[in-house]
Scaffold this active site. Sequence first.
Site, PDB file in Angstrom:
ATOM      1  N   ARG A  61       0.836  -1.205   0.000  1.00 49.97           N
ATOM      2  CA  ARG A  61       0.000   0.000   0.000  1.00 49.97           C
ATOM      3  C   ARG A  61       0.870   1.254   0.000  1.00 49.97           C
ATOM      4  NH1 ARG A  61      -4.986   1.096   3.343  1.00 49.97           N
ATOM      5  NH2 ARG A  61      -5.546   2.046   1.352  1.00 49.97           N
ATOM      6  N   HIS A 110      -6.921   8.429  11.110  1.00 50.19           N
ATOM      7  CA  HIS A 110      -6.568   7.010  11.113  1.00 50.19           C
ATOM      8  C   HIS A 110      -5.083   6.760  10.887  1.00 50.19           C
ATOM      9  CE1 HIS A 110     -11.045   6.267   9.937  1.00 50.19           C
ATOM     10  NE2 HIS A 110     -10.885   6.457  11.233  1.00 50.19           N
TER      11      HIS A 110
END
Length: 245
Positions: A61, A110
């Site tokens: 990612r 987050h």
Amino acid sequence: MGEPARPHLVVLTGAGISAESGIQTFRATDGLWADHPVEEVATPGGWRRDPGRVLRFYNQRRDQVRRARPNAAHKALAALEKQGFRVSIITQNIDDLHERAGSRHVLHLHGEILKARSTVDRRMHYPLPRGGIELGDLCDKGSQLRPDVVWFGEEVPHFGEACEIVGEADLLLVVGTSLAVMPAASLLHHAPFDTPCVLVDPEAEALAPPGVTRLSQPAGKGVPALVRHWRREGRLWVPETLLAS
């Protein structure tokens, strides 16, 4: 007399704005998440069971984030700030696209994928300008490093700060989020009474709660259109002609 207070736009962004830059959401049916159940790569339990798998997934990612580029929505918000508007961005995204576009006031609810943190002291953060995290990479206290992201089931440490920012909004702009992930979805309730709220999302008609103005467009189209109005008028408002289009 002092200068009048600058209008304060508070922007809550979700996965939809990053998806337009090619970063896949965890709800996507293809790509990185397809072969990685959320429970195995984005929960404390998954980390305990197989930290190597989790690190490999986030290294993938991270590479994807580095390849991505800010899109028209990111750039429009940064341009609005440069013109003198007070713009605070609260993002559920873990990429750095807002910062790369030029926004200076970004709160990551987050976490940030381009940082690592200690597994024994969450205050210990380490930037990752290149490469990833491997098993055996340790913090200064000798514990394994992990991605500096908030996994499902973990506390959201910056939520209180986000509530305070929303409480100062003159207008609340929600972009590219389903308003389904808690506690971020509850931020709307912390805005001052009668503060206008606009949701920009292709599914805005279905997603927007009562009292929220809907702009059913992708972020890269809807956000620049709103910003053009605000920059031209020098104020935050909801242009009915645009919303009716």
